[in-house]
Design a protein around this motif. Structure first.
Motif, PDB file in Angstrom:
ATOM      1  N   ASP A 354      23.094  51.923   7.414  1.00 38.93           N
ATOM      2  CA  ASP A 354      22.959  53.225   6.905  1.00 38.93           C
ATOM      3  C   ASP A 354      24.117  53.625   5.954  1.00 38.93           C
ATOM      4  OD1 ASP A 354      20.442  54.056   7.808  1.00 38.93           O
ATOM      5  OD2 ASP A 354      20.950  54.637   9.851  1.00 38.93           O
ATOM      6  N   ALA A 355      25.296  52.939   6.866  1.00 43.78           N
ATOM      7  CA  ALA A 355      26.709  53.200   6.464  1.00 43.78           C
ATOM      8  C   ALA A 355      25.955  52.506   4.746  1.00 43.78           C
ATOM      9  CB  ALA A 355      27.447  52.155   7.693  1.00 43.78           C
ATOM     10  N   LEU A 356      25.767  51.841   4.211  1.00 44.10           N
ATOM     11  CA  LEU A 356      26.498  51.150   3.304  1.00 44.10           C
ATOM     12  C   LEU A 356      25.967  52.246   2.016  1.00 44.10           C
ATOM     13  CD1 LEU A 356      23.208  48.389   3.421  1.00 44.10           C
ATOM     14  CD2 LEU A 356      26.207  48.261   2.873  1.00 44.10           C
ATOM     15  N   ASP A 357      26.669  51.945   0.757  1.00 44.15           N
ATOM     16  CA  ASP A 357      27.389  52.966  -0.109  1.00 44.15           C
ATOM     17  C   ASP A 357      26.013  52.597  -1.738  1.00 44.15           C
ATOM     18  OD1 ASP A 357      27.960  50.559  -1.628  1.00 44.15           O
ATOM     19  OD2 ASP A 357      29.255  51.512  -2.209  1.00 44.15           O
ATOM     20  N   PHE A 358      24.547  51.816  -0.676  1.00 43.69           N
ATOM     21  CA  PHE A 358      23.293  52.301  -2.250  1.00 43.69           C
ATOM     22  C   PHE A 358      22.797  51.713  -0.339  1.00 43.69           C
ATOM     23  CE2 PHE A 358      24.712  47.289  -0.901  1.00 43.69           C
ATOM     24  CZ  PHE A 358      23.140  46.009  -0.700  1.00 43.69           C
ATOM     25  N   VAL A 359      21.170  51.594  -1.338  1.00 39.75           N
ATOM     26  CA  VAL A 359      20.111  51.615  -0.608  1.00 39.75           C
ATOM     27  C   VAL A 359      18.649  50.845  -0.658  1.00 39.75           C
ATOM     28  CG1 VAL A 359      18.026  52.867   0.061  1.00 39.75           C
ATOM     29  CG2 VAL A 359      19.798  54.523  -0.174  1.00 39.75           C
ATOM     30  N   ALA A 389      11.197  38.331  13.032  1.00 39.03           N
ATOM     31  CA  ALA A 389      11.027  39.052  11.972  1.00 39.03           C
ATOM     32  C   ALA A 389      10.341  40.454  12.366  1.00 39.03           C
ATOM     33  CB  ALA A 389      10.970  38.462  11.426  1.00 39.03           C
ATOM     34  N   ARG A 390       8.967  39.932  12.415  1.00 34.37           N
ATOM     35  CA  ARG A 390       8.087  40.977  12.139  1.00 34.37           C
ATOM     36  C   ARG A 390       8.647  42.712  14.074  1.00 34.37           C
ATOM     37  NH1 ARG A 390       4.179  42.444  15.802  1.00 34.37           N
ATOM     38  NH2 ARG A 390       4.068  40.583  17.642  1.00 34.37           N
ATOM     39  N   LEU A 391       8.648  42.253  14.638  1.00 31.54           N
ATOM     40  CA  LEU A 391       9.082  42.733  15.488  1.00 31.54           C
ATOM     41  C   LEU A 391      10.651  44.059  15.214  1.00 31.54           C
ATOM     42  CD1 LEU A 391       9.233  41.015  19.379  1.00 31.54           C
ATOM     43  CD2 LEU A 391       7.309  42.560  18.330  1.00 31.54           C
ATOM     44  N   VAL A 392      11.513  42.852  14.539  1.00 29.27           N
ATOM     45  CA  VAL A 392      12.782  44.493  14.358  1.00 29.27           C
ATOM     46  C   VAL A 392      12.268  44.880  13.237  1.00 29.27           C
ATOM     47  CG1 VAL A 392      14.379  44.112  12.254  1.00 29.27           C
ATOM     48  CG2 VAL A 392      14.072  42.244  15.055  1.00 29.27           C
ATOM     49  N   GLY A 393      11.197  44.360  12.014  1.00 29.87           N
ATOM     50  CA  GLY A 393      10.969  45.611  11.092  1.00 29.87           C
ATOM     51  C   GLY A 393      10.001  46.458  11.371  1.00 29.87           C
ATOM     52  N   GLU A 394       9.063  46.298  12.437  1.00 28.77           N
ATOM     53  CA  GLU A 394       8.490  47.449  13.239  1.00 28.77           C
ATOM     54  C   GLU A 394       9.311  48.393  14.157  1.00 28.77           C
ATOM     55  OE1 GLU A 394       4.615  44.944  14.535  1.00 28.77           O
ATOM     56  OE2 GLU A 394       5.518  45.513  16.078  1.00 28.77           O
ATOM     57  N   ALA A 395      10.619  47.874  14.324  1.00 26.98           N
ATOM     58  CA  ALA A 395      11.452  48.489  14.982  1.00 26.98           C
ATOM     59  C   ALA A 395      12.428  49.409  13.959  1.00 26.98           C
ATOM     60  CB  ALA A 395      11.792  47.898  16.400  1.00 26.98           C
ATOM     61  N   LEU A 396      12.568  48.753  13.173  1.00 25.60           N
ATOM     62  CA  LEU A 396      13.406  49.548  12.139  1.00 25.60           C
ATOM     63  C   LEU A 396      12.418  50.998  11.216  1.00 25.60           C
ATOM     64  CD1 LEU A 396      15.182  46.421   9.764  1.00 25.60           C
ATOM     65  CD2 LEU A 396      16.457  48.979  11.052  1.00 25.60           C
ATOM     66  N   GLY A 397      11.170  50.527  11.716  1.00 26.21           N
ATOM     67  CA  GLY A 397       9.913  51.657  10.487  1.00 26.21           C
ATOM     68  C   GLY A 397      10.787  52.090   9.563  1.00 26.21           C
ATOM     69  N   ARG A 398      11.079  50.964   8.255  1.00 25.15           N
ATOM     70  CA  ARG A 398      11.386  51.673   7.197  1.00 25.15           C
ATOM     71  C   ARG A 398      10.221  51.467   6.162  1.00 25.15           C
ATOM     72  NH1 ARG A 398      17.848  52.200   6.953  1.00 25.15           N
ATOM     73  NH2 ARG A 398      17.801  52.851   8.895  1.00 25.15           N
ATOM     74  N   ALA A 399       9.702  52.640   5.980  1.00 24.23           N
ATOM     75  CA  ALA A 399       8.453  52.551   4.894  1.00 24.23           C
ATOM     76  C   ALA A 399       9.012  52.082   3.868  1.00 24.23           C
ATOM     77  CB  ALA A 399       7.748  53.539   5.089  1.00 24.23           C
ATOM     78  N   ASP A 400      10.373  52.008   2.937  1.00 22.72           N
ATOM     79  CA  ASP A 400      10.628  51.784   2.472  1.00 22.72           C
ATOM     80  C   ASP A 400      10.986  50.946   1.338  1.00 22.72           C
ATOM     81  OD1 ASP A 400       9.947  54.481   0.740  1.00 22.72           O
ATOM     82  OD2 ASP A 400      11.414  55.681   1.179  1.00 22.72           O
TER      83      ASP A 400
END
Ligand SMILES: C=CC1=C(C)c2cc3[nH]c(cc4nc(cc5[nH]c(cc1n2)c(C)c5CCC(=O)O)C(CCC(=O)O)=C4C)c(C)c3C=C
Ligand SMILES: [Fe+2]
Length: 498
Positions: A354-359, A389-400
């Motif tokens: 979120d702190a990055l200046d790009f997505v 990796a799978r659990l972090v991905g799920e916990a991040l929950g960023r579809a995009d």
């Protein structure tokens, strides 16, 4: 690392169809398909009785593998790129439970634990040690002189200690202390060729790290490798060296100090490096000299590997072998799927993104590599990385955000775990990814591999291949989220001691 002799780059990245499979969730399937029944049995053997009951209860609902399952499918599971990988552990049908059980039940349980449904509190152990040492009659180990923690141990309460009442002519004895020894890999004393050579000679001579017959490996190490690599690696170390020395050592020290503050006086925390200094043996001795009779060995490797966790235990055992009066030792288990760790990572990476200046379009989760052969030999490392990796991905929950798992730091000519981070960085850029972030969840502290290999060389590789924006995210290090996680998992392993 991709430097030095024999460190040529791995082959091409993912085939196009495999990549699209991975995007559709093939990577997730891959780690689900690596399941390890025997790992659970080993873990059970290490559990205290109270924990064992809970562990069984936790798994009761899972059906056993069919009898033929052990040999049935050694080949199973597709890697992140859809590549088939061999796993030495028994394959089980998707519904049969095992190392990483499939199906909504387990995933729901993983998620449930995030919502605070941690395991039930541990049943406290019996008070006291049950018998004294050096002659009960003389030394009265449970005498009545109050020590700071001797808060009248009720039966069934946590183990607490009172200072010994010693006869007047008895030699002074420091006892009753509890120690934690935080350990990480190791690092050279200075970023010069001689120091790096010394460090590499010790590191790469460990048969847990390079699993080749000594007679074959030592001439190669002393010849080709130690004559060229130290100079190149010293150059790399100079780019990341800090006023406090090597980042890995400086951060590990900070983590130990932070843990000491959080755990308070009841526990003494020290830190050591498996290779180089401070040495594990010296630090164990220092804890014992300070009266620690119970020591938690805490290798800060979330994912278990023989080349990391096991060799720390070996080294501690080498020291214990020299002692007449040994301390009691516990080892911090791997925490690759611990909700505290996953939660800390997801929150921390989320905040950094979120702190990055790009997505970013893509987040690479890059783990240190291992020879692929170790997977076939039964090392759970690859499976642990995939599950993290799978659990972090799920916990991040960023579809995009597309998440890819890769393995870095290849060394030597053998085939290593794939896909390789450097190859994927180039491949992504060539295929049109313009904005990418990389994180290294397997490293508890930033070090040469994250600061130089990923943040410097990784950036160059991605941008030179056509990428436009690149960010290397920081490890948890000694920041609040990482320290809270460490405190939680260390406290759990100290249960019954404090
Ligand atoms: C056969 C070689 C290697 C294996 C196997 C290996 C496993 C492994 N390593 C880490 C974590 C770290 N490795 C680091 C540096 C490093 N690693 C290797 C080789 C192997 N690692 C080398 C030769 C080096 C030294 C640097 C270089 O010359 O390239 C570091 C960083 C140390 C530092 O000072 O910052 C870490 C951390 C893991 C977790 C692992 C297996 C899972
Ligand atoms: Fe390494």
């Amino acid at each position: 690392m991709g430097r030095g002799p024999g460190a040529e780059r791995q082959g091409p990245g993912l085939p196009r169809d495999a990549r699209s499979r991975a995007r559709r969730g093939g990577g997730r399937r891959a780690d689900r398909l690596h399941r390890h029944g025997p790992a659970g049995r080993r873990r059970r053997a290490r559990l205290a009785p109270g924990r064992l009951r809970r562990y069984r209860a936790d798994r009761q609902s899972r059906p056993r593998a069919p009898a033929g399952g052990r040999r049935a499918g050694l080949r199973h599971g597709a890697g992140a790129g859809g590549r088939d990988l061999l796993c030495a552990r028994p394959a089980r049908p998707a519904a049969a439970g095992g190392h990483e059980p499939a199906g909504p039940g387990r995933r729901a349980r993983d998620r449930g634990r995030f919502r605070g449904q941690r395991r039930a509190p541990l049943r406290p152990r019996r008070a006291g040690r049950g018998r004294g040492r050096a002659g009960d009659r003389q030394c009265a180990p449970f005498g009545d002189r109050a020590s700071p923690a001797a808060s009248s141990p009720a039966i069934g309460g946590p183990v607490t200690w009172k200072n010994q009442q010693l006869p007047g002519d008895h030699a002074p004895v420091k006892s009753g202390g509890i120690g934690v020894l935080v350990v990480n890999l190791g690092t050279p004393d200075a970023p010069d060729t001689a120091s790096v050579r010394r460090y590499l000679a010790e590191f790469l001579s460990d048969p847990r790290v390079v699993e080749l017959p000594r007679l074959l490996w030592q001439p190669i190490l002393r010849g080709a490798i130690l004559t060229t690599r130290p100079k190149e690696s010293a150059h790399a170390y100079r780019q990341v060296w800090t006023e406090d020395g090597s980042p890995l050592a400086a951060i590990t020290r900070e983590q130990a100090q932070g843990l000491q503050q959080r755990l308070g006086d009841r526990v003494q925390v020290r830190w050591a490096m498996r290779y180089g200094r401070p040495a594990i043996g010296d630090e164990l001795a220092a804890l014992m000299d300070a009266g620690c009779e119970r020591i938690l060995l805490a290798p800060l490797y979330p994912q278990y590997s023989a080349a990391t966790t096991a060799t720390v235990v070996d080294k501690a055992a080498d020291k214990l072998r020299t002692m007449r009066w040994q301390p009691s030792l516990r080892t911090l288990p791997p925490y690759h799927d611990d909700p505290h760790y996953i939660d800390a990572l997801a929150r921390d990476l989320g905040a950094q993104l979120d702190a990055l200046d790009f997505v970013p379009e893509v987040l690479l989760l890059s783990f240190h590599g291992m020879p692929e052969r170790t997977l076939r030999l039964g090392d759970p490392y690859h499976c642990h990385c995939r599950k993290t990796a799978r659990l972090v991905g799920e916990a991040l929950g960023r579809a995009d955000l597309r998440i890819e798992t890769t393995f870095q730091s290849r060394f030597g000519r053998a085939k290593w775990l794939e896909p390789a981070t450097d190859a994927v960085l180039e491949e992504e850029a060539r295929r049109g990814t313009r904005r990418l972030a990389v994180a290294a969840p397997g490293f508890s502290a930033d070090c040469l591999e994250t600061l130089e290999e990923l943040a410097i060389r990784g950036r160059e590789q991605f941008l030179e291949a056509g990428g436009e924006r690149f960010a290397a995210l920081a490890c948890l290090n000694a920041r609040e989220r990482g320290m809270a996680m460490l405190e939680a998992i260390v406290r759990r392993e100290l249960a019954g001691w404090i």
